[in-house]
Enzyme design. Structure first.
Site, PDB file in Angstrom:
ATOM      1  NE  ARG A 165      -5.267 -14.548 -71.563  1.00 60.67           N
ATOM      2  CZ  ARG A 165      -5.505 -15.274 -72.650  1.00 60.67           C
ATOM      3  NH1 ARG A 165      -5.497 -16.596 -72.581  1.00 60.67           N
ATOM      4  NH2 ARG A 165      -5.748 -14.688 -73.788  1.00 60.67           N
ATOM      5  CD  GLU A 213      -0.089 -12.688 -73.717  1.00 66.93           C
ATOM      6  OE1 GLU A 213      -1.296 -12.458 -73.808  1.00 66.93           O
ATOM      7  OE2 GLU A 213       0.478 -13.582 -74.383  1.00 66.93           O
ATOM      8  N   GLY A 254      -2.988 -16.698 -82.439  1.00 66.22           N
ATOM      9  CA  GLY A 254      -3.893 -15.572 -82.676  1.00 66.22           C
ATOM     10  C   GLY A 254      -3.017 -14.394 -83.070  1.00 66.22           C
ATOM     11  N   GLY A 271       1.035 -14.487 -83.098  1.00 66.88           N
ATOM     12  CA  GLY A 271       1.175 -15.831 -82.533  1.00 66.88           C
ATOM     13  C   GLY A 271       0.173 -16.720 -83.253  1.00 66.88           C
TER      14      GLY A 271
HETATM   15  P1  ADP Z   1       0.154 -18.633 -78.877  1.00 64.12           P
HETATM   16  O1  ADP Z   1      -0.714 -17.591 -79.521  1.00 64.12           O
HETATM   17  O2  ADP Z   1      -0.469 -19.981 -78.831  1.00 64.12           O
HETATM   18  O3  ADP Z   1       0.825 -18.190 -77.586  1.00 64.12           O
HETATM   19  P2  ADP Z   1       2.808 -18.342 -80.021  1.00 64.12           P
HETATM   20  O4  ADP Z   1       2.961 -16.912 -79.693  1.00 64.12           O
HETATM   21  O5  ADP Z   1       3.671 -19.326 -79.338  1.00 64.12           O
HETATM   22  O6  ADP Z   1       1.310 -18.813 -79.950  1.00 64.12           O
HETATM   23  O7  ADP Z   1       3.047 -18.485 -81.607  1.00 64.12           O
HETATM   24  C1  ADP Z   1       2.907 -19.695 -82.265  1.00 64.12           C
HETATM   25  C2  ADP Z   1       3.298 -19.524 -83.724  1.00 64.12           C
HETATM   26  O8  ADP Z   1       4.664 -19.079 -83.788  1.00 64.12           O
HETATM   27  C3  ADP Z   1       3.211 -20.797 -84.548  1.00 64.12           C
HETATM   28  O9  ADP Z   1       2.610 -20.508 -85.801  1.00 64.12           O
HETATM   29  C4  ADP Z   1       4.678 -21.158 -84.734  1.00 64.12           C
HETATM   30  O10 ADP Z   1       4.904 -21.865 -85.909  1.00 64.12           O
HETATM   31  C5  ADP Z   1       5.293 -19.796 -84.828  1.00 64.12           C
HETATM   32  N1  ADP Z   1       6.749 -19.846 -84.677  1.00 64.12           N
HETATM   33  C6  ADP Z   1       7.480 -20.193 -83.597  1.00 64.12           C
HETATM   34  N2  ADP Z   1       8.809 -20.184 -83.910  1.00 64.12           N
HETATM   35  C7  ADP Z   1       8.897 -19.815 -85.217  1.00 64.12           C
HETATM   36  C8  ADP Z   1       9.980 -19.627 -86.158  1.00 64.12           C
HETATM   37  N3  ADP Z   1      11.236 -19.820 -85.786  1.00 64.12           N
HETATM   38  N4  ADP Z   1       9.676 -19.243 -87.404  1.00 64.12           N
HETATM   39  C9  ADP Z   1       8.403 -19.055 -87.793  1.00 64.12           C
HETATM   40  N5  ADP Z   1       7.352 -19.224 -86.969  1.00 64.12           N
HETATM   41  C10 ADP Z   1       7.589 -19.600 -85.708  1.00 64.12           C
END
Ligand code: ADP
Length: 387
Positions: free
Chosen positions: A81, A371, A202, A200
């Site tokens: 990546r 990804e 981001g 996420g």
């Molecule tokens: P990254 O961009 O680091 O890959 P992710 O795609 O894992 O991040 O997303 C992380 C976010 O998703 C965090 O804000 C986390 O709180 C949120 N998240 C994960 N599960 C839930 C849920 N069940 N309800 C609300 N938000 C969630």
């Protein structure tokens, strides 16, 4: 064919080894806290996890340990990546000296990500010397944007001279979601018109027309666009000057505030959406405000992208928040019935794949992003093209 996917961050290395016959994951792992007192490596294989705690003074020391786990695994190629491919690197490519040079040239555009991505490439080319290494860029999918979408309304010479323009990120995720959505909808990818929403840590949103990105919310860097965990997203460009001239902050302090202390965290003190939703349920007013701001911005972009796309097949949610939070999805789409966007509350609550109601003219989907798998597929495609 077995493909190893590597994602090297500033203090971590993530990896997954795919068997491409059935796209299954043979082993995976993550080395974290590189450069700290005690590092940690978690390696998963055959349903078991092995944890090693030791100091990794640098990326190389962690890579050496990872290579020990992956030795004799009959790997055909490595997919890396890379965050910023700039304008020259529009597609996934075999990494040679020229590509390394081009990734280096893009460091000013991605000062946090590209140096560690590059270090990962250089070290793994040494550790896995006899197989091809492929770079897959976060920016590549968005290189199809037309000039009226990617240019900023600042003097054109700044684009010509310094390549200041919108590049867009999360391209690997948006491209994966395009493929998965088209296959779910039973339409060819080249005909799909979608709004893909990656929420996420981001966050970004992309307008896809006939299978191509025609606009996206992140800009020259990942700071623009939606409100994020700790990034501001869109703000008045005069604000940084106000902070420097009137508040007396230094440029690097302003940069830190906008990247690490803004977004959800800047409003309610937290950047983890799960915690913020819980706080809101307990009556926390600032958590409620942060969610109202967050979802309103998503809704504004949906409206804007509907206007430039015209007909759309589906709105697709993905990534941690998009995949898991019925409440946030519902808030983002609230009041859009007038545009034929209707959510089925029960399906949404159950996190089903299709959450639109029967009478919605636009489908609403929830699709987990992957990804790593997209990087593995791209790497396989490049190998096959090589013959
Ligand atoms: P990254 O961009 O680091 O890959 P992710 O795609 O894992 O991040 O997303 C992380 C976010 O998703 C965090 O804000 C986390 O709180 C949120 N998240 C994960 N599960 C839930 C849920 N069940 N309800 C609300 N938000 C969630």
């Amino acid at each position: 064919m077995r493909i190893l996917v590597i994602n090297t961050g500033s203090s971590s290395i993530k990896y997954q080894l795919f068997e491409m016959k059935d796209e299954s994951v043979i082993s995976s792992g993550i080395a974290e806290k590189i450069g700290e007192e005690i590092g940690i490596l978690r390696h998963r294989e055959d349903g078991k996890e092995e944890i090693r705690k030791e100091r990794f003074p640098d990326h190389r020391s962690a890579f050496i340990l990872i290579e020990e786990y992956l030795r004799r695994k009959d790997i055909s190629a490595v997919g890396h990546r890379v965050v910023h491919g700039g304008e020259r690197l529009k597609k996934s490519v075999i990494i040679d000296e020229e590509v390394i040079k081009a990734i280096k040239e893009n460091i000013p555009l991605a000062p946090i990500h590209n140096p560690s991505n590059l270090e990962g490439i250089i070290i793994s080319k040494e550790l896995f010397p006899d197989i091809p290494h492929v770079a897959v860029f976060d920016t590549a999918f968005h290189q199809t944007m037309p000039d009226e979408a990617f240019l900023y309304s600042i003097p054109y010479r700044l684009y010509e001279r310094y390549r200041i323009r919108r590049y867009g990120f999360h391209g690997t995720s948006h491209a994966y979601i395009l493929e998965a959505s088209a296959s779910y909808l039973g339409i060819p990818k080249e005909k799909a018109n979608l709004i893909t929403i990656h929420l996420g840590n981001g966050a970004s949103i992309t307008a896809i027309k006939n299978g191509k990105s025609i606009d996206t919310s992140m800009g020259m860097t990942p700071l623009e666009g939606l409100m994020m965990g700790t990034r501001s997203g869109d703000i008045d460009p005069a604000i940084p000057f106000f902070l420097m001239d009137h508040v007396g902050l230094r440029p690097e302090e302003v940069y830190r505030i906008l990247n690490s202390e803004s977004g959800l965290r800047g409003i309610c003190g937290r950047n983890d959406m799960r915690e913020i939703i819980e706080l809101r349920e307990k009556g926390d007013r600032m958590a409620d405000l942060a969610i109202r701001m967050y979802t309103r911005r998503v809704k504004k972009y949906i409206g804007a992208y509907m206007a430039i796309l015209g007909k759309i097949d589906a709105i697709v949610f993905t990534a941690g928040i998009g995949e898991n939070s019925p409440y946030i999805r519902r808030k983002c789409l609230e009041g859009l019935d007038i545009f034929g966007i209707r959510i089925d509350k029960e399906k949404n609550r159950r996190n089903e794949k299709e959450i639109s109601s029967e009478d919605s003219s636009i489908k609403i989907l929830v699709i987990p992003t992957n990804e790593e798998l997209r990087i593995a597929r791209e790497t396989k495609k490049i190998l096959e093209e090589m013959g």
